[in-house]
Design a protein around this motif. Structure first.
Motif, short mmCIF file in Angstrom:
data_model
loop_
_atom_site.label_atom_id
_atom_site.label_comp_id
_atom_site.label_asym_id
_atom_site.label_seq_id
_atom_site.Cartn_x
_atom_site.Cartn_y
_atom_site.Cartn_z
N GLY A 11 11.71 -51.82 -23.15
CA GLY A 11 11.19 -51.20 -23.26
C GLY A 11 9.82 -50.91 -22.08
N THR A 12 8.62 -51.13 -21.75
CA THR A 12 8.15 -49.53 -20.78
C THR A 12 8.01 -50.71 -19.15
OG1 THR A 12 5.94 -49.55 -22.36
CG2 THR A 12 5.57 -49.78 -20.10
N THR A 88 6.82 -55.30 -23.97
CA THR A 88 5.69 -55.76 -25.17
C THR A 88 5.38 -55.85 -26.47
OG1 THR A 88 3.74 -54.21 -24.86
CG2 THR A 88 5.01 -55.46 -23.22
N ASP A 89 5.46 -54.82 -27.28
CA ASP A 89 5.60 -55.06 -28.93
C ASP A 89 5.50 -55.86 -29.68
OD1 ASP A 89 4.85 -50.72 -29.43
OD2 ASP A 89 3.77 -52.28 -27.98
N LYS A 161 0.14 -60.36 -28.10
CA LYS A 161 -0.42 -59.15 -26.95
C LYS A 161 -1.42 -58.86 -28.37
CE LYS A 161 0.42 -54.80 -26.13
NZ LYS A 161 1.43 -53.33 -26.31
#
Ligand SMILES: NC(=O)C[C@H](N)C(=O)O
Length: 321
Positions: A11-12, A88-89, A161
């Motif tokens: 993830g980011t 987070t997606d 989210k």
């Protein structure tokens, strides 16, 4: 000193931004591993680069592998808490999958970031530090899987989210967060009324999710009405209503004994079988549609998949929602 098992999944939070092109890409090794010294006097850390996945690549099979690793750590009393870093997606789906399938009292905390590790105002290290503090907190025990982002503590069951780029993206509709972190002080002011845990060893049920819209007909209902389909979740209109043109195909799905779980597409509030007109929730419930209270579509889909993956159902499917 307590021991925290850290499982990085990608993830980011583990990505870096190319300062000239602005492109955000995965790194070869999670940059957070270089920051472990920040917790030298706080906790013993067992750190594993478990996956290197942008979270759109996360799947229920991988969630099961993550669950099994945590289960192994619990059984071996390897750690006093677990922190998972995740894109987070799909963070909310992995967190809820773990919440439904892990039987433990130790804190399990999932966190992520909206900005990559080298962006100005990066939130990754801050969220990671907050997640460690929560995982160390006695009050975080017996609270199910928690999501810690941007100074807030949310339950895995209800958090979602809500913004594509804002660091305050994770919100809990209707109820709000159950706690907060302020300057490393962990405060809880709510907790879930009841826990649900289901023991599964596989997760291969085919459960589809349809979002309902004005003027929708039965085409997509017919498309998922297959012998290989194990369940269907629909994000219905308002309190739980459908356009009349969907009803014949919905009835064909129900006639094939495919369970249909209904949630509302509305952000706040709960699905309720209130309206008694063609397509109204009252008639849908009488036709056998199961109303799920308070869950979003993706969460209801994860739950239906987990519930159907148990070796046996101990009660009617409706009683699980
Ligand atoms: N902020 C993030 O982590 C988003 C990223 N696309 C992911 O889910 O992996």
């Amino acid at each position: 000193m307590k021991t925290i098992l850290v499982l990085h999944t990608g993830g980011t939070i583990s990505m870096s931004e190319d300062q000239t092109t602005g492109k955000v890409s995965p790194t070869s090794e999670n940059p957070l591993k270089k920051r472990g010294h920040l917790f030298d006097n706080v906790a013993n850390m067992i750190v594993e680069d478990f996956f290197h996945l942008p979270s759109p690549h996360m799947t229920p099979d991988k969630m099961l592998i993550l669950k099994n690793r945590i289960e192994q750590a619990i059984a071996a009393h390897e750690a006093d808490g677990v922190v998972i870093t995740h894109g987070t997606d799909t963070l909310e789906e992995t967190a809820y999958f773990l919440d439904l399938t892990l039987e433990t009292s130790i804190p399990i905390v999932v966190t992520g970031a909206m900005r990559s590790i080298n962006e100005v105002g990066s939130d990754g290290l801050y969220n990671f530090q907050s997640a460690i503090w929560v995982a160390l907190a006695e009050e975080a025990k017996e609270k199910g899987v928690l999501v810690v982002m941007n100074d807030e503590i949310h339950t895995a069951r209800y958090v979602t989210k809500t913004h594509t780029s804002n660091v305050a993206t994770f919100r809990t509709p209707t109820f709000g967060p159950i706690g907060l972190i302020s300057k490393n002080k962990v405060l809880f002011f709510q907790k879930l009324i009841e826990e649900e845990i289901y023991s599964i060893n596989t997760v291969n049920k085919k459960v589809y999710l349809l979002k309902v819209y004005a003027g929708m007909d039965g085409t997509l209902f017919d498309a998922v009405n297959q012998p290989t389909t194990d369940g269907l979740v629909i994000e219905a209109l308002g309190a739980g209503n459908l356009p009349p043109a969907t009803l014949p195909a919905l009835k064909r799905v129900l006639a094939n004994n495919i369970p249909v779980v209904l949630v509302s597409r509305s952000f706040n509030g709960i699905a309720q079988d209130v309206y008694d007109y063609m397509g109204g929730g009252k008639q849908l419930k009488e036709d056998g549609v199961i109303f799920a209270t308070g869950l979003s579509g993706p969460k209801a889909r994860i739950k239906l998949q987990v519930v159907l993956s148990q070796a046996t159902l101990t009660r009617s499917l409706e009683d699980y929602f």
